[in-house]
Design an enzyme around this catalytic site. Structure first.
Site, PDB file in Angstrom:
ATOM      1  N   LYS A  81      -9.370   2.231  -2.016  1.00  0.00           N
ATOM      2  CA  LYS A  81      -9.642   1.627  -0.708  1.00  0.00           C
ATOM      3  C   LYS A  81     -11.024   2.041  -0.187  1.00  0.00           C
ATOM      4  O   LYS A  81     -11.297   3.234  -0.020  1.00  0.00           O
ATOM      5  CB  LYS A  81      -8.546   2.053   0.273  1.00  0.00           C
ATOM      6  CG  LYS A  81      -8.539   1.304   1.597  1.00  0.00           C
ATOM      7  CD  LYS A  81      -7.315   1.744   2.427  1.00  0.00           C
ATOM      8  CE  LYS A  81      -7.161   0.956   3.717  1.00  0.00           C
ATOM      9  NZ  LYS A  81      -5.949   1.374   4.469  1.00  0.00           N
ATOM     10  N   VAL A  87      -0.251  -2.621  10.731  1.00  0.00           N
ATOM     11  CA  VAL A  87       0.370  -2.105  11.955  1.00  0.00           C
ATOM     12  C   VAL A  87       0.196  -3.141  13.060  1.00  0.00           C
ATOM     13  O   VAL A  87      -0.624  -4.055  12.947  1.00  0.00           O
ATOM     14  CB  VAL A  87      -0.244  -0.737  12.345  1.00  0.00           C
ATOM     15  CG1 VAL A  87       0.049   0.295  11.258  1.00  0.00           C
ATOM     16  CG2 VAL A  87      -1.738  -0.841  12.593  1.00  0.00           C
ATOM     17  N   CYS A 127      -5.306  -3.446   2.795  1.00  0.00           N
ATOM     18  CA  CYS A 127      -5.144  -3.409   4.254  1.00  0.00           C
ATOM     19  C   CYS A 127      -6.457  -3.587   5.034  1.00  0.00           C
ATOM     20  O   CYS A 127      -6.988  -4.682   5.091  1.00  0.00           O
ATOM     21  CB  CYS A 127      -4.423  -2.113   4.629  1.00  0.00           C
ATOM     22  SG  CYS A 127      -3.637  -2.152   6.268  1.00  0.00           S
ATOM     23  N   GLU A 180       0.847  -1.199   0.000  1.00  0.00           N
ATOM     24  CA  GLU A 180       0.000   0.000   0.000  1.00  0.00           C
ATOM     25  C   GLU A 180       0.884   1.251   0.000  1.00  0.00           C
ATOM     26  O   GLU A 180       1.909   1.295   0.688  1.00  0.00           O
ATOM     27  CB  GLU A 180      -0.837  -0.054   1.284  1.00  0.00           C
ATOM     28  CG  GLU A 180      -1.777   1.096   1.547  1.00  0.00           C
ATOM     29  CD  GLU A 180      -2.533   0.936   2.884  1.00  0.00           C
ATOM     30  OE1 GLU A 180      -2.185   0.020   3.673  1.00  0.00           O
ATOM     31  OE2 GLU A 180      -3.457   1.725   3.129  1.00  0.00           O
TER      32      GLU A 180
END
Lengths: 276, 276
Positions: A112, A172, A145, A41
């Site tokens: 996205k 993350v 993501c 990304e």
């Protein structure tokens, strides 16, 4: 079909450096025989935007800016499919987007749908839905993501007959991952591949950017839900390569005489649309 | 709220023995302070029906047959909620069902929506959808085994504000599980708990019945997706007990200022209803 996933660490704000770096990865993957190369990304820009001005400065029109043009040229030159994330400027609207560059010189864009955290300050929610792109290998789809936290993203592609889901990501840390055990992003990816009978190629980034750590662990998952390559390490660049069998994936969605994990859906029994 | 999951091995066809066995498990769980006890799928009858006649002979009306009456009496006597699977005979229609027995003497029924394999020969597809039951602890919901392969099952409950999903199950082996790593049923359960922010209590059976192996690995998963208890072993009975925090689950569904894994859904972007 040979699939490659490039786990890399982009340099924030240095588009030229990131083009050079991703070009090297795509060339190496092609040298290893890859037909499809997936990159993370926002790999042209880095992730941690701090203002809309900064985001605009790093964004480009799909296929008409420096990064997306470079990837399109590479796809055509090397005869490979390239998927990579970038900030898209569509006539003043910014999207957290990914491009699929085809060897024939054309491209497709995904925007996205589910924005994570402060992305909502800089990007608009994706307005193109989840589309599939037909290739000689089968149907390819994209998501990015946080989209993977929504089983609806995978289902929307599976119901359109997707074979390989390409996932540029910037995962993350999620607290709770035990030593030697899969992280939550891995678990969600494996579960989605299994329960939809689709192949998933997820390319994550690594490194720390403006205080934000990214967790690597990129992987290529078979339609059975088990990894074919990876998860890669949590740090350091990595190039994962795996041969995937699209015909086997399509065939194996018949689970015996009675079952098929997509066709067994019971929309009549679901309550999916009301707000919570 | 204290949740217990009873991993047991029923005796095929011996309803009386299975009542005695499940009663002992519920009493033990109550003695350990459990407020809710979850038992496996078809725990009153066993799983491997070989004919409709056999299935009919083992089935009972919900709350008016030997097993479901016994569980209702136990719930009232001990002041606990009991969830268990049984073959339901509803005026000649057979369902792979589960009952939720409340301490106040009432009960709710769930009928398996997604039938697995030869269940389709003996049972009708569930016609009651995915409902929630309000209790002083929060909202409880039920699903059974293969329902968990459909993210729509969890979503249908999450969109109704479910706090704890009770999953009576009879999981069978899925090839590919590596030593020391979670199985696919565990992965799907953890992923669903995490991406919906709900607590999941999954009670599996063990043993081999008419040549079919069952895999145990029962577990109680927190709303974060990580196990609070289990996965239990693949063989042998087990009683898992964990304290779950419904208020924390509701609070933690706010992921920072911008995100909520249920409210962030984008039904406008999904393509969920067309046939594949």
């Amino acid at each position: 079909m040979r699939v490659a996933v490039g786990q890399v660490e982009p340099v924030f704000g240095d588009v030229a450096a990131n083009i050079t770096m991703t070009e090297a990865v795509v060339r190496e993957a092609a040298a290893q025989g890859a037909d499809l190369v997936v990159l993370p990304e926002l790999v042209s820009s880095g992730y941690m935007m701090s203002s809309r001005e900064e985001a605009f400065a790093l964004a480009e029109p799909a296929g008409a800016g420096p990064a997306t043009s470079a990837w399109k040229n590479l796809a055509a030159e090397l005869g490979v499919f390239v998927v990579a994330g970038f900030p898209e400027n569509d006539r003043g609207r910014l999207f957290n987007a990914s491009i699929l560059c085809l060897p024939d010189g054309t491209h497709a864009v995904y925007r996205k749908v589910h924005l994570w955290d402060e992305e909502a300050l800089y990007f608009e929610p994706g307005d193109l839905g989840f589309a599939v792109v037909d290739t000689r290998f089968g149907r390819l789809g994209m998501m990015i993501c946080y989209d993977g936290w929504f089983p609806e993203s995978y289902r929307s592609l599976a119901l359109q007959g997707v074979d390989v889901v390409c996932v540029p990501t910037n995962w993350v840390p999620i607290p709770g991952q035990a030593e030697g055990q899969p992280g939550m992003a891995t678990i969600l990816t494996m579960g989605a591949a299994h329960s939809n009978g689709v192949i998933v190629a997820a390319a994550d980034r690594v490194g720390v950017e403006r205080g934000q750590e990214f967790i690597g662990q990129s992987l290529i998952v078979s339609h059975t839900g088990w990894p074919l390559a990876g998860p890669a390490a949590a740090t350091g660049a990595a190039l994962l390569v795996a041969d995937v069998d699209v015909a086997a994936a399509r065939r194996s969605r018949a689970w015996g005489a009675f079952n098929h994990p997509v066709r067994d859906r019971r929309p009549d029994a679901y309550r999916l649309h009301p707000a919570p």
